[in-house]
Design a protein around this motif. Structure first.
Motif, PDB file in Angstrom:
ATOM      1  N   ASP A 148      44.385  34.556  45.970  1.00 48.62           N
ATOM      2  CA  ASP A 148      43.633  33.033  45.900  1.00 48.62           C
ATOM      3  C   ASP A 148      42.949  32.659  47.041  1.00 48.62           C
ATOM      4  O   ASP A 148      42.647  33.667  48.016  1.00 48.62           O
ATOM      5  N   ARG A 149      42.263  31.401  47.116  1.00 45.12           N
ATOM      6  CA  ARG A 149      41.697  31.288  48.189  1.00 45.12           C
ATOM      7  C   ARG A 149      42.320  31.131  49.602  1.00 45.12           C
ATOM      8  O   ARG A 149      41.696  31.409  50.458  1.00 45.12           O
ATOM      9  N   LEU A 150      43.544  31.207  49.771  1.00 46.94           N
ATOM     10  CA  LEU A 150      44.250  31.425  50.814  1.00 46.94           C
ATOM     11  C   LEU A 150      44.724  32.931  51.169  1.00 46.94           C
ATOM     12  O   LEU A 150      45.582  33.014  51.969  1.00 46.94           O
ATOM     13  N   GLY A 151      44.606  33.712  50.282  1.00 45.09           N
ATOM     14  CA  GLY A 151      45.008  35.061  50.445  1.00 45.09           C
ATOM     15  C   GLY A 151      46.404  35.327  49.726  1.00 45.09           C
ATOM     16  O   GLY A 151      47.285  36.267  50.213  1.00 45.09           O
ATOM     17  N   ARG A 152      46.952  34.398  48.923  1.00 42.20           N
ATOM     18  CA  ARG A 152      48.201  34.613  48.513  1.00 42.20           C
ATOM     19  C   ARG A 152      48.205  35.672  47.180  1.00 42.20           C
ATOM     20  O   ARG A 152      47.413  35.479  46.386  1.00 42.20           O
ATOM     21  N   ASP A 153      49.245  36.319  46.972  1.00 44.71           N
ATOM     22  CA  ASP A 153      49.279  37.365  45.524  1.00 44.71           C
ATOM     23  C   ASP A 153      49.547  36.406  44.374  1.00 44.71           C
ATOM     24  O   ASP A 153      50.401  35.718  44.173  1.00 44.71           O
ATOM     25  N   VAL A 154      48.302  36.573  43.614  1.00 42.73           N
ATOM     26  CA  VAL A 154      48.453  35.850  42.477  1.00 42.73           C
ATOM     27  C   VAL A 154      49.320  36.387  41.348  1.00 42.73           C
ATOM     28  O   VAL A 154      50.097  35.658  40.829  1.00 42.73           O
ATOM     29  N   LEU A 155      49.729  37.681  41.182  1.00 42.25           N
ATOM     30  CA  LEU A 155      50.474  38.209  40.413  1.00 42.25           C
ATOM     31  C   LEU A 155      52.059  37.496  40.815  1.00 42.25           C
ATOM     32  O   LEU A 155      52.793  37.213  39.815  1.00 42.25           O
ATOM     33  N   GLY A 171      60.659  37.239  48.913  1.00 46.29           N
ATOM     34  CA  GLY A 171      59.914  36.662  49.936  1.00 46.29           C
ATOM     35  C   GLY A 171      59.251  35.521  49.414  1.00 46.29           C
ATOM     36  O   GLY A 171      59.152  35.352  47.917  1.00 46.29           O
ATOM     37  N   ASP A 172      58.484  34.791  50.306  1.00 40.95           N
ATOM     38  CA  ASP A 172      57.843  33.394  49.922  1.00 40.95           C
ATOM     39  C   ASP A 172      56.634  33.904  49.057  1.00 40.95           C
ATOM     40  O   ASP A 172      55.558  34.491  49.578  1.00 40.95           O
ATOM     41  N   PRO A 173      56.541  33.471  47.942  1.00 40.35           N
ATOM     42  CA  PRO A 173      55.238  33.725  46.816  1.00 40.35           C
ATOM     43  C   PRO A 173      54.081  32.871  47.507  1.00 40.35           C
ATOM     44  O   PRO A 173      52.962  33.242  47.166  1.00 40.35           O
ATOM     45  N   GLN A 174      54.347  31.924  48.408  1.00 41.72           N
ATOM     46  CA  GLN A 174      53.368  31.128  49.041  1.00 41.72           C
ATOM     47  C   GLN A 174      52.778  31.638  50.368  1.00 41.72           C
ATOM     48  O   GLN A 174      52.137  30.940  50.837  1.00 41.72           O
ATOM     49  N   ALA A 175      53.231  32.685  50.732  1.00 43.10           N
ATOM     50  CA  ALA A 175      52.901  33.337  51.993  1.00 43.10           C
ATOM     51  C   ALA A 175      51.507  34.148  51.955  1.00 43.10           C
ATOM     52  O   ALA A 175      51.312  34.656  50.523  1.00 43.10           O
ATOM     53  N   ILE A 176      50.822  34.391  52.907  1.00 38.37           N
ATOM     54  CA  ILE A 176      49.539  35.206  52.803  1.00 38.37           C
ATOM     55  C   ILE A 176      49.949  36.622  52.567  1.00 38.37           C
ATOM     56  O   ILE A 176      50.629  37.140  53.589  1.00 38.37           O
ATOM     57  N   ALA A 177      49.350  37.424  51.474  1.00 36.21           N
ATOM     58  CA  ALA A 177      49.406  38.724  51.371  1.00 36.21           C
ATOM     59  C   ALA A 177      48.398  39.546  51.655  1.00 36.21           C
ATOM     60  O   ALA A 177      48.532  40.733  51.659  1.00 36.21           O
ATOM     61  N   GLY A 178      47.083  39.084  51.672  1.00 31.01           N
ATOM     62  CA  GLY A 178      46.101  39.921  51.653  1.00 31.01           C
ATOM     63  C   GLY A 178      44.898  38.967  52.012  1.00 31.01           C
ATOM     64  O   GLY A 178      44.803  37.957  52.438  1.00 31.01           O
ATOM     65  N   PRO A 179      43.581  39.639  51.904  1.00 31.91           N
ATOM     66  CA  PRO A 179      42.557  38.842  52.257  1.00 31.91           C
ATOM     67  C   PRO A 179      42.311  38.110  51.269  1.00 31.91           C
ATOM     68  O   PRO A 179      42.667  38.212  50.019  1.00 31.91           O
ATOM     69  N   ALA A 180      41.668  36.755  51.584  1.00 34.04           N
ATOM     70  CA  ALA A 180      41.393  35.755  50.673  1.00 34.04           C
ATOM     71  C   ALA A 180      40.346  36.157  49.400  1.00 34.04           C
ATOM     72  O   ALA A 180      39.694  36.870  49.678  1.00 34.04           O
TER      73      ALA A 180
END
Lengths: 328, 276
Positions: free
Chosen positions: B60-67, B36-45
């Motif tokens: 990160d700031r937009l809730g994207r999965d850092v790992l 899936g898209d690593p730039q998609a929102i994955a959780g709380p920011a």
């Protein structure tokens, strides 16, 4: 003396060709950019088709490419880099205003990396293969792997955000009305972090070159002779080995100047230092291509001048240099 | 001792090879482990690291999965680094061979062009090229290669100058081989070793330049880059410094791995050549 003059003359003639290629290259890049100065101007001010027509004619943009290249060269000969749309001022003035800050940053960072790098290199190279030699050479490799802009951010987090020892950015405290020595001290404090971020990366280069150079010199006969004379190790290291390994580092100083200028682009934008590099980033952000190319030309001239200065210094330091060239 | 055993006995080289292997594994497994898209929102920011084990390094700031971003970023870094270095080495070797083998006016013109490229700070050139043409992966690769081909060109030329005087080159001329065939089939392959020895430094420099370009917002906007992640994290540097620090550490380890492994390979093969 005539030898040095011949060297300078040869280099100057070569530089003119190089500069001409750079100018033509930048002109082609300017042509490749989508939209021209008129488009940029219209976007910022607005205007109708008649206005566009008029401006294109007035700025000579409706002429053939060759005519425009000739005009561009003619303008450059008069040190005219054109008009910046974003600043509404001559590009030359904008660049000259920012240049001193970049030079200050570059000179300080070069002094740091060259001074500390060669000193540590001598320390490591004095005992090849020792623990401190291995430690310093691996440590310097690790330092060489660090991106300058990231080192800058880490320094900001530690020294400006957590410890609050040093300012977070800028070249001096704004609107502080400091003068004289106070102002100099203020600028120096502001420069500590950016100079460290820029200088520490290149420190590794000089350290490694010094170390490698010394390893070469150790194997030469005159070192054996110095030992046989019974000179102290300290004297052999400093007066014979390090001294002979230092010359190639001087050449590196000139070659690195272009890299250093490139590196200062990112460092200046990390620390918001109003220099040439930050100006380049601003030019990119506002799509002011003529300004960006003016910066490139200025940097090229700067690099040529620095290399010429290094060549001259080298000719004085090493009497063998240029002797062959002068004869030819 | 074979070069491989010599390589394995150098601790620095082994460490470098392990770092590189880890990076390549990260790049290859990125879309398996994190589909899936690593730039998609994955959780709380701005979730801190080590809080939620489904998002080990936080968000990160937009809730994207850092790992996930880190894994996909490895892919971009490695792809751009290798492609730009390969382009620079090929162009450099060809230009250097032509200049050294042809000599005369061709040599003079080609070397003046090389001088011109070396006079312009390569990072500024890359910046200008990307900003004029527009950021995409291919453009970034070309932009980086534009500033790095000069080193290999000089080394190749110096090597060719000494090779072209050898007997087998004279022999090739005598049997009537076309000069271009001599240059590229006889001379170039023999001039390659010192050029290839530069490749680790060039790959490392290319990775660092890509990171700096994307840090300034000139990377491919559709891909995760480590430089872009560092720039993203910069906005919250005071409250969440790890967002900028973690991708930076990944960059340092990558470049270090390239250097150490590269130096190990050069040293073990150079020693072998020196002995034989």
């Amino acid at each position: 003396m005539t030898r040095t003059l011949t060297l300078i003359r040869r280099r100057l003639v070569g530089s003119i060709f190089v500069l001409l290629i750079v100018v033509i290259g930048t002109f082609l890049l300017l042509e490749a950019a989508p939209g021209d100065a008129v488009d940029a101007y219209i976007v910022s001010t607005g205007g109708d088709a008649g206005m566009i027509e008029l401006l294109r004619h007035r700025w000579g943009l409706d002429q053939s490419e060759l005519t425009r290249l000739a005009n561009y060269l003619w303008a450059l000969l008069h040190l005219d880099l054109g008009q910046s749309v974003t600043f509404s001022r001559p590009i030359r003035d904008v660049i000259l205003e920012r240049l001193p800050n970049t030079l200050l940053l570059m000179v300080s960072a070069t002094a740091l990396s060259f001074g500390l790098g060669s000193a540590l290199g001598i320390y490591a190279g004095a005992r090849p293969g020792s623990f401190r030699d291995r430690f310093l050479s691996i440590g310097s490799l690790a330092l060489y792997a660090v991106p300058g802009f990231w080192l800058g951010l880490v320094l900001i987090v530690v020294f400006a955000v957590d410890l609050r020892w040093l300012p977070i950015g800028g070249i001096e405290t704004l609107a502080s009305d400091k003068t004289g020595l106070d102002r100099v001290a203020d600028i120096a404090v502001h420069l500590i972090l950016p100079v460290s971020a820029l200088g520490f990366i290149y420190l590794a280069l000089y350290l490694r070159m010094m170390r490698a150079g010394m390893a070469e010199v150790w194997r030469q006969d005159f070192v054996l002779a110095a030992r046989a004379k019974g000179l102290s190790r300290r004297r052999i290291v400093l007066a014979h080995v390090a001294r002979n390994a230092l010359l190639p580092l001087v050449t590196m100083l000139g070659l690195q100047s272009a890299q250093m200028l490139g590196g200062s682009v990112v460092i200046e934008s990390v620390f918001s230092v109003p220099g040439l590099g930050r100006l380049a980033q601003e030019a990119v952000a506002s799509r002011d291509t003529p300004l960006l190319l003016g910066i490139i030309l200025t940097s090229a001239v700067l690099v040529i001048v620095i290399n010429l200065a290094v060549d001259i210094a080298y000719a004085f330091l090493d009497p063998r240099v240029g002797a062959g060239e002068a004869d030819a | 001792m074979s070069p491989l055993r010599r390589f394995l006995r150098t601790p620095e080289a082994v460490a470098g090879a392990l770092l590189l292997a880890m990076l390549i594994a990260m790049a290859l497994s990125a879309s398996l482990l994190f589909p899936g898209d690593p730039q998609a929102i994955a959780g709380p920011a701005l979730l801190p690291p080590f809080q939620d084990w489904s998002l080990p390094l936080g968000t990160d700031r937009l809730g994207r999965d850092v790992l996930a971003e880190l894994f996909h970023g490895a892919r971009t870094s490695l792809a751009v680094g290798l492609a730009a270095a390969a382009a620079a080495l090929v162009v450099g070797a060809v230009v250097g061979t032509l200049a050294g083998f042809a000599g005369g006016l061709v040599d003079e013109v080609l070397m003046r062009i090389t001088d011109a490229f070396q006079t312009v700070p390569s990072f500024l050139l890359a910046l200008a090229f990307v900003s004029v043409v527009g950021p995409s992966l291919g453009v970034v690769v070309i932009a980086i290669a534009l500033g790095t081909w000069t080193g290999p060109a000089r080394v190749a030329r110096a090597e060719v100058l000494s090779i072209r005087e050898r007997d087998y080159v004279a022999g090739a001329r005598v049997i009537g081989m076309h000069p271009l065939a001599i240059a590229f089939r006889e001379v170039l392959p023999n001039a390659l070793p010192p050029v290839l020895a530069m490749s680790s430094v060039i790959v490392a420099a290319a990775i660092l330049t890509e990171a700096a370009l994307s840090f300034l917002g000139l990377g491919d906007p559709n891909r995760v880059t480590w430089g872009g992640m560092i720039a993203e994290g910069r906005a919250v540097l005071r409250t969440a410094p790890f967002l900028s620090i973690v991708p930076g550490i990944a960059l340092v380890l990558t470049v270090l791995g390239v250097y150490l492994a590269g130096e190990g390979i050069v040293e073990t093969t150079a020693v072998r050549r020196g002995l034989s």
